[in-house]
Design a protein around this motif. Structure first.
Motif, PDB file in Angstrom:
ATOM      1  N   LEU A  77      31.138 -93.885 -54.805  1.00  0.00           N
ATOM      2  CA  LEU A  77      29.789 -93.403 -54.988  1.00  0.00           C
ATOM      3  C   LEU A  77      28.519 -94.481 -54.709  1.00  0.00           C
ATOM      4  O   LEU A  77      28.819 -95.602 -54.968  1.00  0.00           O
ATOM      5  N   ASP A  78      27.434 -93.801 -54.255  1.00  0.00           N
ATOM      6  CA  ASP A  78      26.346 -94.898 -54.299  1.00  0.00           C
ATOM      7  C   ASP A  78      25.504 -95.169 -55.688  1.00  0.00           C
ATOM      8  O   ASP A  78      24.525 -94.768 -55.927  1.00  0.00           O
ATOM      9  N   THR A  79      26.102 -95.899 -56.689  1.00  0.00           N
ATOM     10  CA  THR A  79      25.693 -96.184 -58.155  1.00  0.00           C
ATOM     11  C   THR A  79      24.474 -96.845 -57.761  1.00  0.00           C
ATOM     12  O   THR A  79      23.418 -96.532 -58.563  1.00  0.00           O
ATOM     13  N   ASP A  80      24.212 -97.728 -56.749  1.00  0.00           N
ATOM     14  CA  ASP A  80      22.865 -98.440 -56.721  1.00  0.00           C
ATOM     15  C   ASP A  80      21.663 -97.513 -56.462  1.00  0.00           C
ATOM     16  O   ASP A  80      20.489 -97.641 -56.900  1.00  0.00           O
ATOM     17  N   ALA A  81      21.918 -96.513 -55.392  1.00  0.00           N
ATOM     18  CA  ALA A  81      20.818 -95.617 -55.446  1.00  0.00           C
ATOM     19  C   ALA A  81      20.549 -94.799 -56.499  1.00  0.00           C
ATOM     20  O   ALA A  81      19.622 -94.528 -56.863  1.00  0.00           O
ATOM     21  N   LEU A  82      21.490 -94.299 -57.294  1.00  0.00           N
ATOM     22  CA  LEU A  82      21.354 -93.644 -58.498  1.00  0.00           C
ATOM     23  C   LEU A  82      20.575 -94.491 -59.611  1.00  0.00           C
ATOM     24  O   LEU A  82      19.509 -93.952 -60.170  1.00  0.00           O
ATOM     25  N   GLY A  83      20.832 -95.765 -59.583  1.00  0.00           N
ATOM     26  CA  GLY A  83      20.251 -96.499 -60.504  1.00  0.00           C
ATOM     27  C   GLY A  83      18.613 -96.881 -60.283  1.00  0.00           C
ATOM     28  O   GLY A  83      17.954 -96.659 -60.894  1.00  0.00           O
ATOM     29  N   ARG A  84      18.538 -96.853 -59.030  1.00  0.00           N
ATOM     30  CA  ARG A  84      17.041 -97.050 -58.466  1.00  0.00           C
ATOM     31  C   ARG A  84      16.306 -95.936 -58.600  1.00  0.00           C
ATOM     32  O   ARG A  84      15.300 -95.826 -59.247  1.00  0.00           O
ATOM     33  N   HIS A  85      17.101 -94.828 -58.476  1.00  0.00           N
ATOM     34  CA  HIS A  85      16.175 -93.643 -58.671  1.00  0.00           C
ATOM     35  C   HIS A  85      15.874 -93.460 -60.287  1.00  0.00           C
ATOM     36  O   HIS A  85      14.781 -93.033 -60.856  1.00  0.00           O
ATOM     37  N   LEU A  86      16.725 -93.707 -61.274  1.00  0.00           N
ATOM     38  CA  LEU A  86      16.428 -93.407 -62.588  1.00  0.00           C
ATOM     39  C   LEU A  86      15.575 -94.676 -63.099  1.00  0.00           C
ATOM     40  O   LEU A  86      14.504 -94.317 -63.895  1.00  0.00           O
ATOM     41  N   ILE A  87      15.452 -95.630 -62.498  1.00  0.00           N
ATOM     42  CA  ILE A  87      14.410 -96.608 -62.920  1.00  0.00           C
ATOM     43  C   ILE A  87      13.110 -96.491 -62.503  1.00  0.00           C
ATOM     44  O   ILE A  87      12.162 -96.514 -63.042  1.00  0.00           O
ATOM     45  N   SER A 122      32.292 -93.092 -65.633  1.00  0.00           N
ATOM     46  CA  SER A 122      33.169 -93.352 -64.415  1.00  0.00           C
ATOM     47  C   SER A 122      32.588 -92.519 -63.153  1.00  0.00           C
ATOM     48  O   SER A 122      32.854 -92.948 -61.927  1.00  0.00           O
ATOM     49  N   ASN A 123      32.038 -91.127 -63.128  1.00  0.00           N
ATOM     50  CA  ASN A 123      31.733 -90.613 -62.193  1.00  0.00           C
ATOM     51  C   ASN A 123      30.436 -90.757 -61.552  1.00  0.00           C
ATOM     52  O   ASN A 123      29.837 -90.019 -60.965  1.00  0.00           O
ATOM     53  N   ASP A 124      29.858 -91.967 -62.100  1.00  0.00           N
ATOM     54  CA  ASP A 124      28.636 -92.429 -61.582  1.00  0.00           C
ATOM     55  C   ASP A 124      29.031 -93.573 -60.325  1.00  0.00           C
ATOM     56  O   ASP A 124      28.184 -94.059 -59.650  1.00  0.00           O
ATOM     57  N   TYR A 125      30.190 -93.827 -60.629  1.00  0.00           N
ATOM     58  CA  TYR A 125      30.966 -94.778 -59.666  1.00  0.00           C
ATOM     59  C   TYR A 125      32.110 -94.045 -58.518  1.00  0.00           C
ATOM     60  O   TYR A 125      32.100 -94.693 -57.328  1.00  0.00           O
ATOM     61  N   TRP A 126      32.460 -93.286 -58.832  1.00  0.00           N
ATOM     62  CA  TRP A 126      33.906 -92.752 -58.413  1.00  0.00           C
ATOM     63  C   TRP A 126      33.462 -91.275 -58.198  1.00  0.00           C
ATOM     64  O   TRP A 126      33.291 -90.524 -58.991  1.00  0.00           O
ATOM     65  N   ALA A 127      33.961 -90.756 -56.982  1.00  0.00           N
ATOM     66  CA  ALA A 127      33.749 -89.246 -56.664  1.00  0.00           C
ATOM     67  C   ALA A 127      34.938 -88.710 -57.455  1.00  0.00           C
ATOM     68  O   ALA A 127      36.073 -89.407 -57.607  1.00  0.00           O
ATOM     69  N   PRO A 128      34.695 -87.309 -57.728  1.00  0.00           N
ATOM     70  CA  PRO A 128      35.739 -86.568 -58.714  1.00  0.00           C
ATOM     71  C   PRO A 128      36.991 -86.430 -57.612  1.00  0.00           C
ATOM     72  O   PRO A 128      36.749 -86.200 -56.491  1.00  0.00           O
ATOM     73  N   GLN A 129      38.187 -86.094 -58.256  1.00  0.00           N
ATOM     74  CA  GLN A 129      39.233 -85.773 -57.721  1.00  0.00           C
ATOM     75  C   GLN A 129      40.059 -84.495 -58.121  1.00  0.00           C
ATOM     76  O   GLN A 129      39.819 -84.399 -59.558  1.00  0.00           O
ATOM     77  N   ALA A 130      40.789 -83.849 -57.377  1.00  0.00           N
ATOM     78  CA  ALA A 130      41.705 -82.731 -57.892  1.00  0.00           C
ATOM     79  C   ALA A 130      42.707 -83.376 -58.765  1.00  0.00           C
ATOM     80  O   ALA A 130      43.246 -84.210 -58.462  1.00  0.00           O
ATOM     81  N   LYS A 131      42.808 -82.757 -60.218  1.00  0.00           N
ATOM     82  CA  LYS A 131      43.840 -83.563 -61.075  1.00  0.00           C
ATOM     83  C   LYS A 131      44.567 -82.201 -61.778  1.00  0.00           C
ATOM     84  O   LYS A 131      43.926 -81.208 -61.739  1.00  0.00           O
ATOM     85  N   ASN A 132      45.829 -82.489 -62.043  1.00  0.00           N
ATOM     86  CA  ASN A 132      46.582 -81.444 -62.793  1.00  0.00           C
ATOM     87  C   ASN A 132      45.925 -81.266 -64.253  1.00  0.00           C
ATOM     88  O   ASN A 132      46.192 -82.499 -65.059  1.00  0.00           O
ATOM     89  N   PRO A 133      45.150 -80.386 -64.619  1.00  0.00           N
ATOM     90  CA  PRO A 133      44.752 -80.341 -66.153  1.00  0.00           C
ATOM     91  C   PRO A 133      45.794 -80.605 -67.076  1.00  0.00           C
ATOM     92  O   PRO A 133      45.133 -80.946 -68.105  1.00  0.00           O
TER      93      PRO A 133
END
Length: 304
Positions: free
Chosen positions: A140-150, A110-121
């Motif tokens: 987040l820019d998942t497409d850019a991440l995917g291009r880099h890993l490929i 999920s954190n390859d799609y969405w930036a982290p948020q503050a949460k109550n642990p």
């Protein structure tokens, strides 16, 4: 009583300081051997990385990941949650560059799609995160991440199947997108997997890959003939009690299988399972206790 209370507070402060300032940077390598290959096969070294939650300023983590190239792995499997900040790809590029050209594959968390948020642990004690009541996170820019890993030479396994030949050993890979966000669609990967199995040359081993080790996902991969299943997501519990282990898993996997190697069984079939405790934490919860950050080096050997 004041002395007791002061001692408790001091111990709590020391524990917090250890978890925040020390242990979360004590990166370690877990070594495991899985005897799953046909007789006569050469040993294969599989580097399993997960949950880097990378931020651009995390240079110590980047340097440690760079050093993993010295292990000379034959295959790299990345089980997601690479990004921990909207500029995390800058740090990830630095970390993974020495692994360029090593065969690999990846799935998303999920954190390859969405930036982290503050949460109550304490919400983790109520069940897996991601339920109602949270504000919409930043994309987040998942497409850019995917291009880099490929570009590194790695294969996208999000709801896909692929074959990689390593040291003349054919390996079938089948993966799913993030089960935690219910993005997993294994049925989309099955036509490709069936096509691989119709080839004249049969695979020596089938590896299932997922980010979050939900029971439904592990069951489905085992049903499809996976000999090995790799996952992450749990952070090993992140904050553990010595002698007891993880308090939470952030999914429905049994607590005793929250990290490391084990066996997953379903409907008469079984697979070797490795759940990585991961290398990072959310930038909003930068602590680990009794659960060091890790990568795994899995040696696949011939079964006796």
């Amino acid at each position: 009583m004041r002395g007791v209370a002061g001692g408790v507070l001091a111990a709590g402060a020391a524990t917090a300081a250890w978890g925040v300032l020390v242990e979360r940077n004590l990166f370690t390598l877990r070594r495991t051997t899985f005897p799953v290959l046909p007789a006569g096969s050469p040993d294969l070294r599989v580097l399993h990385v997960s949950d880097l939650h990378m931020a651009p300023w995390q240079h110590r983590k980047q340097q440690w990941v760079r050093s993993l190239a010295d292990l000379r792995p034959d295959l790299v499997i990345d089980t997601g949650d690479n990004l921990g900040h909207e500029l995390g790809l800058l740090g990830l590029r630095a970390a993974f560059e020495p692994l360029r050209g090593v065969p690999g594959a990846f799935v998303w968390g999920s954190n390859d799609y969405w930036a982290p948020q503050a949460k109550n642990p304490f919400q983790y004690f109520e069940g897996p995160s991601g339920g109602g009541g949270e504000r919409q996170p930043k994309r987040l820019d998942t497409d850019a991440l995917g291009r880099h890993l490929i570009d590194l030479g790695w294969t996208d396994l999000n709801n896909r199947a692929a074959r990689i030949v390593v040291r003349d050993v054919p390996i079938d890979l089948v993966g799913v997108d993030d089960p935690h966000r219910e993005y997993d669609r294994l049925e989309q990967a099955l036509p490709g997997l069936r096509g691989l199995r119709r080839r004249k040359q049969k695979a020596a081993v089938t590896i299932g890959v997922a980010h979050a080790p939900y029971r439904r996902t592990l069951d489905a991969l085992v049903d499809q003939g996976a000999d090995v299943v790799l996952a992450g997501h749990t952070h090993g519990g992140q904050v553990c009690v010595p002698g007891y282990g993880a308090l939470v898993t952030n999914c429905d996997i049994p607590r005793e299988q929250v990290k490391g190697p084990s066996t997953w069984e379903h409907d008469g079939r079984s697979a070797r399972l490795n759940v990585s405790a991961g290398l990072g934490t959310s930038i909003w919860a930068p602590v680990r206790f009794a659960c060091r950050p890790e990568a795994s080096l899995l040696t696949l050997t011939a079964a006796s």
